[in-house]
Design a protein around this motif. Structure first.
Motif, PDB file in Angstrom:
ATOM      1  N   GLU A 108       0.726  -1.215  -0.065  1.00  0.00           N
ATOM      2  CA  GLU A 108       0.004   0.049  -0.176  1.00  0.00           C
ATOM      3  C   GLU A 108       0.927   1.196   0.043  1.00  0.00           C
ATOM      4  O   GLU A 108       1.952   1.341   0.414  1.00  0.00           O
ATOM      5  CB  GLU A 108      -0.920   0.075   1.518  1.00  0.00           C
ATOM      6  N   THR A 109       0.357   2.170  -0.609  1.00  0.00           N
ATOM      7  CA  THR A 109       1.113   3.531  -0.394  1.00  0.00           C
ATOM      8  C   THR A 109       0.242   4.574   0.253  1.00  0.00           C
ATOM      9  O   THR A 109      -0.950   4.655   0.547  1.00  0.00           O
ATOM     10  CB  THR A 109       1.136   4.129  -1.997  1.00  0.00           C
ATOM     11  N   SER A 110       0.999   5.329   1.162  1.00  0.00           N
ATOM     12  CA  SER A 110       0.363   6.281   1.964  1.00  0.00           C
ATOM     13  C   SER A 110      -0.359   7.363   1.170  1.00  0.00           C
ATOM     14  O   SER A 110      -0.074   7.593  -0.083  1.00  0.00           O
ATOM     15  CB  SER A 110       1.425   7.073   2.897  1.00  0.00           C
ATOM     16  N   ALA A 111      -1.211   8.155   1.791  1.00  0.00           N
ATOM     17  CA  ALA A 111      -2.036   9.176   1.242  1.00  0.00           C
ATOM     18  C   ALA A 111      -0.962  10.214   0.622  1.00  0.00           C
ATOM     19  O   ALA A 111      -1.671  10.507  -0.571  1.00  0.00           O
ATOM     20  CB  ALA A 111      -2.834   9.927   2.020  1.00  0.00           C
ATOM     21  N   ARG A 112       0.198  10.550   1.042  1.00  0.00           N
ATOM     22  CA  ARG A 112       1.172  11.501   0.291  1.00  0.00           C
ATOM     23  C   ARG A 112       1.859  10.947  -0.666  1.00  0.00           C
ATOM     24  O   ARG A 112       2.576  11.743  -1.503  1.00  0.00           O
ATOM     25  CB  ARG A 112       2.005  12.048   1.547  1.00  0.00           C
ATOM     26  N   GLY A 113       1.865   9.755  -0.728  1.00  0.00           N
ATOM     27  CA  GLY A 113       2.761   8.911  -1.846  1.00  0.00           C
ATOM     28  C   GLY A 113       4.090   8.854  -1.518  1.00  0.00           C
ATOM     29  O   GLY A 113       4.812   8.462  -2.374  1.00  0.00           O
TER      30      GLY A 113
END
Length: 767
Positions: free
Chosen positions: A670-675
């Motif tokens: 998964e990738t965090s919201a900020r990428g």
């Protein structure tokens, strides 16, 4: 297949008590008189079997066979977890309501058990006003110090030391308050013509407190006592002499009630963590296990042989302690009465006692405590020197093997038990009793795979450490008697010179020397790691069954200098390179050919243990040479899989399946919201393979069968995997083997999560 699957149905060995053990040897003029004496004694000393109900408990059978009206001493010998204490308390509660003139004295080895007994009695319906608690002795009248003289107090809970008049380690005489309790309470019973029943629970932990002086103190109650009831799951040679002391108070009448050792209920899953480096200064391997258990939502308790190690875990900056504090809050310190790893005072009234509401870390709950938590993981840390028979201190396990059996039994509901221990010593297969040749062979080879060759252990004065021997419990008393006979023979000459010399009596010798004999020699005591390994591998623990074990990664001693071994490998490889087929052969074939060539040219002095390490060095050598896609930090087993199944030369079906399973793991990234962060979630939040665990299990087993290299001890390729945990194991294996990660704890829906942040990936995109 785990090693213990070879021992399904193998009988559990335990210490049995027999009526003949309690018949004093006397000299007779002829055999007829001897036989008549023995026959008469056997009418006073009987043995019956306690049968188990469908759930594995003895209550119904105990109710039928325990007669509280009969003057005798009843010894209950049953397995841990068969309900001996709870069953007896119910029987006594019912009996007490119908016999108001009978008093009950519960004698336990530790103060920590006093309050537990009081709670159990109240829970059964005994009024609190009828209970006298030992901890009131010595207090003022207003605080209830003399409540034992109140005739309403029919249930007395005291320590064994109190009844025996033991003063402790530092005083010459018992305190006046405790002595007055014995004297005045016994006179109260006698003067008022009251009867008493004494219950000695967990007697195994009180045996060392008995002595001739202690026996004399028991006779204060000679005119009121109706019955002794003795309870334990782990009797030993010394307990015979203690029981002999007690039966004198009941006209030498003895009833032995012994239960079957038949597993009827679900057992806990037992995991052995063979670790060569753990200590109070190195808790790395334990920290990782605790981290995984916390991620799985387990309730955790830690029992350690060492007070120092417990204190280290509880330090504010300790990573292991921090994981536990973050999950459970305050940690309960249960290290009240241990100094220098030795119990110094059984009478310590400290409040640092086990509590089911906390995460407990300590040394003082190896016996008597019932851990009743659900979804529980119990961590037991054995002595760091338990792999050799010359250790200095074994802490709370200094009493030998029975202390380990008791510790494992603390967990009352099925859960997980994780034992950290040193690798065991190799064992002498000639002493494997009651096994087939096949069982002996597989047990011996497995122990050698995880253990240490005693011949390679350096000791002082050129002493050679032999292979460990398994001595059945039935032979323990014979060993002690043999030592006593040897001692007597050595004293015959001085005795002939002076007939007034007093030869040592057998009963005194057993009380003072048997523990020493059985903990220093042969299989027991100082060799706790060997005992635990043998017991786990052959299904000897009643409430726990081996579910997996971790190989000691530090064991790779080939007996050959590393540079010399590498030169030897290079020489053999140069020979193989002359064959044109070598270059295009698979890593499996390369390993097989290299292994055969190396093993054929080893010195005859190289032992089996060293050969095992050399085989691992061969695959390590080949992987470093032929794996040019992976970092050296990647696990060898994953490098092997890449070379074997990612080059189009292997089994196409296996390659496709392996790629499919690995890709499933990679797709969970998964990738965090900020990428800016990529991470893996914990397995329990995604349960990736739960729908195909059986297929994955069979696939992994198939790979291992086709590739002997993956079955090497130090490869540790899914060694502890089971059908139930294979999904989680595979998921974590790919992450740990193919990525560098660090802890990542974001808040999701107002709850902090425990994820793994990807720092670097070493995985080939094709795998």
């Amino acid at each position: 297949m785990l090693i213990n699957e070879n021992f399904n149905g193998f009988p559990i060995d335990y210490f049995k008590l027999e009526p003949v053990d309690f018949i004093e040897p006397l000299g007779f003029e002829n055999p007829e008189l001897a036989n008549a004496y023995t026959a008469r004694e056997l009418t006073l000393k009987t043995k019956d079997i306690l049968t188990l109900d469908d759930d594995g408990y003895i209550r119904d059978s105990l109710e039928q066979q325990l007669n509280l009206e009969e003057l005798n001493t009843t010894v209950v010998n049953c397995a841990v977890g068969q309900g001996k204490t709870s069953s007896l308390l119910r029987i006594i509660k019912d009996y007490s309501q119908q016999h108001q003139d009978v008093y009950f004295v519960f004698a336990v080895p530790f103060v920590s058990l006093i309050s537990q007994y009081e709670r159990d009695l109240i829970r059964l319906g005994v009024d609190e006003s009828e209970i006298f608690n030992y901890e009131k002795i010595g207090k003022s009248d207003e605080e209830g110090g003399l409540d034992y003289m109140n005739s309403r107090k029919r249930f007395h809970i005291v320590t064994i030391n109190t009844l025996l008049g033991n003063p402790g380690e530092t005083a010459p005489l018992q305190s006046e308050a405790k002595h007055n309790y014995i004297k005045d309470f016994s006179q109260l019973l006698e003067v008022n013509n009251k009867k008493s029943i004494f219950i000695y629970d967990e007697i195994h932990d009180g045996i060392k407190n008995f002595s001739k002086i202690g026996e004399a103190h028991l006779w204060y109650f000679a005119r009121s006592i109706r019955k002794n009831v003795i309870l334990s799951a782990t009797y030993n040679v010394q307990s015979i002499e203690v029981i002999k002391m007690l039966i004198k108070l009941t006209d030498n009448k003895l009833q032995i009630l012994e239960s079957e050792r038949r597993v009827c209920r679900q057992q806990s899953q037992l995991y052995l963590h063979f670790d060569t480096i753990y200590s109070s200064r190195n808790l790395g391997s334990m920290t990782e296990v605790v981290r995984r258990l916390v991620e799985d939502g387990k309730n955790i308790d830690i029992l350690s042989y060492s007070k120092k190690l417990c204190k280290k875990i509880q330090e504010n900056d300790n990573p292991l302690g921090n994981i536990l504090r973050e999950r459970f809050g305050d940690l309960r310190d249960c290290t009240s009465n241990l100094e220098a790893n030795q119990v110094t005072d059984d009478e310590d009234p400290s409040v640092n006692r086990y509590d089911n509401e906390y995460c407990n870390i300590g040394t003082n709950f190896k016996s008597g405590v019932s851990i009743e938590k659900e979804n529980h993981a119990f961590i037991i840390i054995l002595p760091t020197d338990s792999g050799t028979p010359y250790g200095a201190l074994n802490g709370i396990f200094s009493d030998g093997v029975n202390s380990v059996i008791q510790a494992v039994a603390r967990q009352r509901n099925p859960g997980e038990i994780h034992i950290f221990l040193r690798p065991p010593l190799w064992m002498n297969a000639d002493y494997f009793i009651g096994m087939t040749q096949e069982q002996k062979a597989v047990l011996n080879s497995t122990i050698e795979g995880v253990g240490k060759n005693p011949a390679l252990i350096e000791v002082r004065n050129n002493i050679t450490i032999p292979r460990v021997q398994y001595i059945p419990f039935s032979q323990h008393i014979t060993l002690v008697k043999e030592k006593w006979s040897t001692q007597i023979r050595r004293l015959l000459i001085p005795y002939s010179y002076n007939m007034n010399l007093e030869l040592p009596a057998l009963d005194n010798y057993i009380m003072t020397e048997s523990e020493k004999i059985l903990t220093i020699q042969y299989f027991l005591g100082k060799n706790i790691a060997s005992f635990v390994t043998y017991s786990a591998f052959t299904n000897q623990f009643y409430n726990a069954r081996l579910a997996g074990f971790n190989i000691p990664f530090g064991i790779a001693d080939t007996g050959i200098d590393d540079e010399e071994l590498q030169s030897f490998f290079e020489e053999k490889l140069s020979l193989l390179l002359t064959d044109e087929s070598w270059v295009d052969s698979s890593i499996k074939d390369k390993y097989s050919r290299m292994r055969n060539l190396v093993m054929q040219n080893l010195s005859a002095s190289v032992n089996d243990y060293q050969k095992s390490a050399i085989r691992y060095k061969i695959i390590e050598f080949l992987l470093l040479r032929y794996d040019n896609r992976f970092s050296e930090t990647v696990k060898p087993s994953l490098k092997y899989l890449n070379l074997q199944y990612n080059n189009g030369q292997g089994n196409g079906q296996i390659e496709a399946k392996l790629s499919y399973y690995v890709r499933k793991v990679l797709n969970t990234i998964e990738t965090s919201a900020r990428g800016d962060i990529q991470y893996f979630k914990s397995y329990r939040t995604i349960e990736l393979f739960e729908g195909e665990k059986e297929e994955l299990w069979l696939f992994i087993e198939d790979i291992k069968q086709q590739n002997p290299a993956l079955k090497l001890n130090l490869m540790n390729f899914f060694r502890t995997a089971t059908r139930d945990n294979i999904g989680k194991k595979f998921y974590e294996y790919i992450i740990e083997a193919g990525f560098q990660t660090e802890e990542y704890r974001p808040r999701v829906n107002c709850r902090q999560q425990n994820f793994k942040k990807i720092v670097q990936s070493f995985l080939s995109t094709n795998l």
